[in-house]
Enzyme design. Structure first.
Site, short mmCIF file in Angstrom:
data_model
loop_
_atom_site.label_atom_id
_atom_site.label_comp_id
_atom_site.label_asym_id
_atom_site.label_seq_id
_atom_site.Cartn_x
_atom_site.Cartn_y
_atom_site.Cartn_z
N TYR A 42 -9.71 -0.78 2.51
CA TYR A 42 -9.23 -0.75 3.89
C TYR A 42 -8.90 0.65 4.37
O TYR A 42 -8.53 1.52 3.60
CB TYR A 42 -7.95 -1.59 4.03
CG TYR A 42 -8.19 -2.89 4.74
CD1 TYR A 42 -8.39 -2.92 6.11
CD2 TYR A 42 -8.23 -4.09 4.05
CE1 TYR A 42 -8.61 -4.11 6.77
CE2 TYR A 42 -8.45 -5.30 4.69
CZ TYR A 42 -8.64 -5.30 6.05
OH TYR A 42 -8.86 -6.49 6.69
N ASP A 75 0.81 -1.22 0.00
CA ASP A 75 0.00 0.00 0.00
C ASP A 75 0.84 1.28 0.00
O ASP A 75 0.42 2.28 -0.55
CB ASP A 75 -0.97 -0.01 1.18
CG ASP A 75 -2.03 -1.09 1.01
OD1 ASP A 75 -2.88 -0.95 0.13
OD2 ASP A 75 -1.97 -2.10 1.74
CO LIG Z 1 -7.58 -7.44 7.36
#
Ligand SMILES: [Co+2]
Ligand SMILES: [Co+2]
Lengths: 682, 682
Positions: free
Chosen positions: A398, A314
């Site tokens: 996320y 990320d």
């Molecule tokens: Co997770």
């Protein structure tokens, strides 16, 4: 001249005070860098324009004597992509206003920016083959506006290599624009060419999974209202600081409870903390030169093609700074907050700003220390305070909330909270997940995954020359009943010195409660005669579960061990390499490469070293995590051990204290009337 | 009739409402029990008069139907010591006002009460042999009032066995009454006979260590003032709840954010939580029947005689309830606090009360969940709240702060903070600690030690019949490139069912991020089809470092493994036995004995089980820990997994929320104006 006056002078007079060498580039500096590059190199798409960090040697000299030492070079680090896809890496001297480095870097792909991400969905919706696949799953072509995708970099796909800039489109559907798309994953995966803006391939599974007909599973207020409404039994908690915060900020340098911290920020790592010092009774002692979250990888554990491509880096592939949230008072943070903005470049070369990217605030930290003498109830109880420097970034589904927490006792704590939404994949009714995932809602398969973070610890414990020791709690020699261990109770801290980067590749061992000391062996604690040190205490340290030799293992070399130690080098910032998308891992770039190159003879004993710590958790989803996940926290500690001569917080005013002689004299010296932890004794 | 009215009615009318069967004994009940015992058995010293807990079978029936089921027997559990030292265990029926059980228990020693502890110092100061030893170390006999001791139970000493009630006196000196004695440890150790009130022996080391002449190392306000004073740069933080707390208390049953919890307390375990339930959208689901910290052991790692005797079982040998602190608003806790008192018996048989023994309060818990859609910045952010039920006990030098924390999402967290003062031993200038301890100040050797806690988890996950699974995160089968694992990324949660207590003896494994599921295999999650469960997540799990077969290993059988599972039995509450002082460990009592007795055929599959979890930390002291230790926290989590159909906190009002359609319509729906986390949407 106070800071505020300086700023006013600048605003009036138009001359800027020189930024601190660690300060991120201002919007003006970004614009300057872009215009210099443009002038010489014509049309380019900008991928990053960020602080080219000062060389450490120059910077250490300047920090030691800012009045007389030369100011480190102020420069911009530039990544640009020319039409046609050629990638350029450059450095622009902002004072001399010239390019000092400019090179074409072949066969790499710089990270995917938010702008890169945003354009895929529009293309996907219009692609005839995608429309055809949607039709097969039961989505008529009039509903293509209800089709969404989370574009990820392709990671690495051996069929396409690294030469062409690619994204994979994880596909979803929304019955209504406000419905969570993660309840309706689609089973195929288009590949997007970022250069030609075309879908060049679609991965289609053998077993097809028509669109789910389950009702939406939402978390937005209207859906909660429709399902019975919000709970009404939470009484407010007010947290206020009527006299303001306890820290001072000078530019971006914070002064709080003996700590000195420069707060930087970049597109990639997000928060970067530099020149962390602790004022130990008047002596300003360096602790860390630079701390950051430098990389991460989220491998998914489903072996079926093409899920192996789901292993997002990320930070290196998208940028924790680029994805950072603008924070708002009362929503993300509480109390008296100081915010800092973040400046970036956009593709077109214009500077942009995320307001309130960094939140800085204090919190009560509960009991700092307490002791009661059982004889007479003489007692002391003192409350602690902590300083929290945080940002939050959204990586597609996320959310990562990053909290750098400073404690009065010299402890630095990195907390990460995971929240947001599970990455989901389609499943048919009755389909077996084979244990690679969990059906968290009908038709929704949330795959097993790990969140592995790499913390870069550029140590400066009482000076740049440090040494790392692995510390294991082990039993003493000698069988029970032997002369050296008659009762079998002997145990001690076994310390193993790391002398070379190869030897320092080490894993966590829960059975010895393993920790690592970053020590300055040139300075011994006056009392204990042990080197002054900071101890890395980290208990959430799963191994990288993708196997040795696997795609993820090759690409995420930093995650093979809990700890790597390297000799400091100005160019070694990014554990998985400078340009992460579409690396093959052959050879593995970043940490493994540096260690390989350093060779057998490289010494990391009593020199300037960097410790890279990979930690995180393995996430086996459950229905509780859906449709949005209650925050799950993780903690890493850096604790002073043998660093101070004694408890460094004895001078924090106690809430209550009475000594044996005061007890004997019948004196009540409670000072807790103000109920704020800061009261002075009466 | 409201609770308050009921109480008034009782105060006016003099008739007490019947206590909840889980309620601790009231002072009246304690007095009643004592007078019944006295009448029949004459002069006795009382060691404990506590709730004889209701038999589970009766209690479960009553909980299921409190209106019609018979009320479980209300009785007192009594431990008394007759003149001459005979120990008696008894049970007194409080309703029938009669003794239902009374037996002499040979060869055991009940725990050491605060009164037992208090009397040793006086005897020590007058003992000629102690005075002689003090003289050898340089303390003239006129200064015997400056000599102090922390009396510990002897633990076990093979020379003296279990028949005589003994304490060992850890010796110290204070130059001034307000000086910390731990800076001046004395090197010898008198043994005190609690029956005869005499010093029966003194352990004297071969190498003598004269009294330290180092200056005092204090933490009390006068010493801080003398060294430069308190810091003045901490601005107040006010935490207020103007509308009061969000919980209701009925008797001792708390109702908060869907949780139901009965808060008990006893002399030994301190807080006991019973009948923990979660109201899941109208269905009250049992989760745990009983939770407590049931035992602990603090083994020290110095093999030299007589330090092997330093391995305190603070709960079983002294009582976490007996040693509990009276807490005061603004000192130990902040915000709106509800306190509960604790009632005990004293040696003479009178009831005593510790005011404010239990603190119950709420805290803001930061972000509960958050997600931003990167496309349009539609977002939701919701803040969490937690409920904390805490007490603090002082075990001689150490303080243990115990926090039972309930989260809105169904998670139960046990936090323990260690603070207080290191146990210290004398050392000569230049003496080698041999790695068994640390010189934290000149002449002060703080020995290595462990703090190992045993949490008793009496599970009731959707009913009494539960099963424990060990869960390991492991790599998938098949080499990298094999058909079943082509990219080598496969991993899954390997679950091992525990079917017998012997098989269930299991250790922590950091390399698989091991957890344990307490599952109800009779109920599957509707979506995931996995058993509803609570997962034990614990990462601070060092092994017992005293070796197999050692004194500590024999006595602290519960600490041999991270997890033991037994079939429920009303009599099995105390992991190291009912009477812990002076157990030899031959045979090992408590858990190992129960497992031995249960045999190979005992089934713990789908039945009423208890999970015993030992966790803690290994403490290698450093000068930072001295003269008083900044609090060091530990955490254990019990997390619902597959227990709920979805995230159970979606109905907590968000601080801020806007949907894609609201974003498109340009609506700003920020609700964070009130800055209290409880705002309703606007
Ligand atoms: Co997770
Ligand atoms: Co300790």
């Amino acid at each position: 001249m106070t800071d505020r006056l300086k700023q006013l002078a600048f605003q009036v007079g138009g001359t800027s005070p020189a930024p601190h060498p660690f300060d991120p580039l201002t919007t003006t500096e970004i614009d300057t860098a872009v215009s210099i590059v443009r002038k010489e190199h014509g049309p380019l798409n900008f991928n990053a324009v960020t602080l080219w960090e000062p060389r450490k040697e120059e910077m250490m000299a300047w920090l030691a004597d800012p009045e007389r030492a030369p100011r480190p070079l102020r420069a911009a680090d530039v990544v640009a992509i020319a039409p046609g896809g050629k990638v350029y890496d450059g450095v622009v001297d902002l004072k001399a206003q010239k390019i000092v480095e400019w090179k074409h870097t072949p066969n790499v792909q710089p990270l995917i920016t938010m702008e890169d991400l945003q354009e895929v969905e529009h293309v996907v919706r219009k692609d005839p083959k995608v429309i055809e696949q949607c039709g097969i799953l039961g989505i008529p072509k009039e509903e293509m506006h209800k089709v969404y995708c989370d574009p990820w970099t392709i990671g690495y796909d051996e069929r396409f290599g690294s030469g062409v800039r690619l994204q994979q489109a994880l596909m979803y559907y929304r019955p209504h624009v406000d419905d969570s798309q993660y309840t309706y994953p689609l089973d195929f995966c288009p590949i997007f060419n970022a250069e030609t803006k075309q879908i060049i391939h679609i991965d289609i599974p053998n077993v097809r999974r028509p669109i789910s007909r389950a009702p939406p599973n939402n978390y937005h207020p209207a859906s909660v209202e429709a399902e019975g409404g919000f709970r009404t039994d939470i009484k407010p908690i007010h947290i206020t600081q009527p006299d303001g915060v306890s820290f001072n900020i000078n530019g971006r340098t914070i002064d709080w409870q003996n700590w000195g911290i420069h707060v930087g920020f970049n597109y990639r790592e997000g928060i970067v903390l530099n020149n962390i010092t602790f004022n130990d009774k008047g002596v300003v002692r360096p602790v860390f030169y630079r701390l950051s979250l430098a990389e991460m990888v989220v491998p998914y554990g489903n072996p079926e093609h093409p899920h192996q491509r789901k292993h997002a880096f990320d930070l290196g592939e998208y940028g924790g700074g680029y994805m950072t949230n603008s924070l708002s008072l009362g929503c993300d943070c509480k109390g008296a907050i100081h915010y800092m903005d973040a400046a970036f470049v956009n593709r077109a070369g214009a500077s942009t700003v995320v307001k309130n990217a960094i939140c800085i605030h204090e919190e009560d930290a509960g009991i700092l220390f307490k002791h009661t003498d059982f004889r007479d109830e003489s007692v002391i109880v003192t409350r602690g305070r902590k300083l929290i420097i945080s940002h939050i970034f959204t990586a597609a589904n996320y959310e990562y909330c990053v909290y750098w927490i400073f404690h009065q006792d010299g402890t630095i704590q990195l907390d990460i909270k995971l929240t947001g939404i599970l990455n989901t994949y389609a499943m048919n009714p009755g389909e077996d997940t084979h244990g690679w995932g969990t059906e968290v809602y009908p038709g929704v398969n949330a795959h097993n995954h790990q969140h592995l973070f790499c913390m870069r610890i550029d140590a400066n414990v009482d000076g740049p020359n440090n040494t790392v020791f692995q510390v294991d709690a082990v039993r003493g020699e000698g069988a029970v009943g032997s002369p050296e261990n008659p009762y079998g109770n002997a145990f001690y801290a076994k310390k193993t010195k790391f002398t070379t980067p190869r030897q320092a590749m080490s894993d966590y061992d829960g059975s010895t409660s393993r920790t690592w000391d970053i020590a300055n062996t040139n300075k011994l604690n006056e009392y204990s005669k042990r080197p002054v040190s900071y101890k890395l205490v980290s208990r959430e340290v799963p191994p990288l579960l993708p196997k040795e030799g696997s795609l993820v293992w090759k690409r995420a070399g930093f995650a093979r061990h809990a700890v790597h130690v390297t000799k400091y080098s100005d160019d070694q910032i990014h554990p998985a390499g400078r340009h992460v998308p579409q690396t093959s891992g052959e050879p593995s770039v970043g940490i493994p490469q540096w260690i390989e190159q350093a060779g057998e003879t490289c010494s990391i004993d009593n020199t300037d070293i960097v410790l890279w710590h990979t930690f995180g958790l393995t996430h086996f989803p459950a229905p509780e995590d859906y449709p949005i996940m209650p925050a799950e926290p993780m903690t890493v500690l850096l604790r002073p051990r043998h660093f101070f001569k004694r408890n460094p917080v004895l001078d924090v005013p106690p809430s209550y204290a009475r000594t044996p002689s005061q007890v004997a004299a019948g004196k009540d010296v409670c000072a807790c009337k103000k109920n704020d932890g800061s009261s002075v004794l009466v």
